[in-house]
Design a protein around this motif. Structure first.
Motif, short mmCIF file in Angstrom:
data_model
loop_
_atom_site.label_atom_id
_atom_site.label_comp_id
_atom_site.label_asym_id
_atom_site.label_seq_id
_atom_site.Cartn_x
_atom_site.Cartn_y
_atom_site.Cartn_z
N THR A 1 58.70 71.89 48.50
CA THR A 1 58.42 71.92 47.07
C THR A 1 58.97 70.65 46.43
N VAL A 17 60.91 69.16 43.27
CA VAL A 17 61.80 69.57 42.18
C VAL A 17 62.29 68.28 41.52
N GLU A 57 71.52 73.09 43.89
CA GLU A 57 71.65 72.50 42.55
C GLU A 57 72.58 71.29 42.56
#
Length: 124
Positions: A11, A13, A112
């Motif tokens: 993905t 991000v 994160e």
């Protein structure tokens, strides 16, 4: 015979490409080879890729998988990219420490934290 399922999901991000491993155990040569090929193709399709490998689902990793990661790190650096690893279980992190690979790779506790550590996207 059906095609084997992909062992990773990719993905985007922000300015990073995030790879999640789907299998709990990355042990079999054929699987590791296939993952290595997919990651090499991903890296070669980008210049200066910000690549994050999340090991959130992974419980076991073979020495062959470590070798594949070292090769991937070289491929990313050759293309002026940045490779980061995240969400490595304490058991697997011990292997990284024993083999001193924790010195080679940028390892973060969470996805994160790793994403925040990537260089900002260049302004055009």
């Amino acid at each position: 015979m059906s095609e084997p399922r992909t062992a990773i999901t990719v993905t985007e991000v922000g300015n990073a490409t995030v790879v999640n491993f789907e299998d709990r155990k990355i042990l079999e040569e054929l699987s590791i080879s296939r993952i290595g090929e997919e990651l090499a193709a991903l890296v070669s399709s980008h210049v200066k890729i910000n690549l994050l490998l999340s090991f959130k689902n992974v419980e076991h990793l073979s020495s062959s998988a470590l070798g594949m990661l070292i090769t991937l790190n070289t491929q990313v650096k050759e293309r002026q990219g940045v490779l980061k690893l995240s969400d490595i279980s304490p058991q697997i992190f011990e292997v990284f420490k024993i083999t001193r690979l924790n010195k080679l790779f940028s390892i973060y506790s969470t996805r994160e934290e790793a994403l925040a550590a990537f260089p900002a996207a260049a302004k055009k």
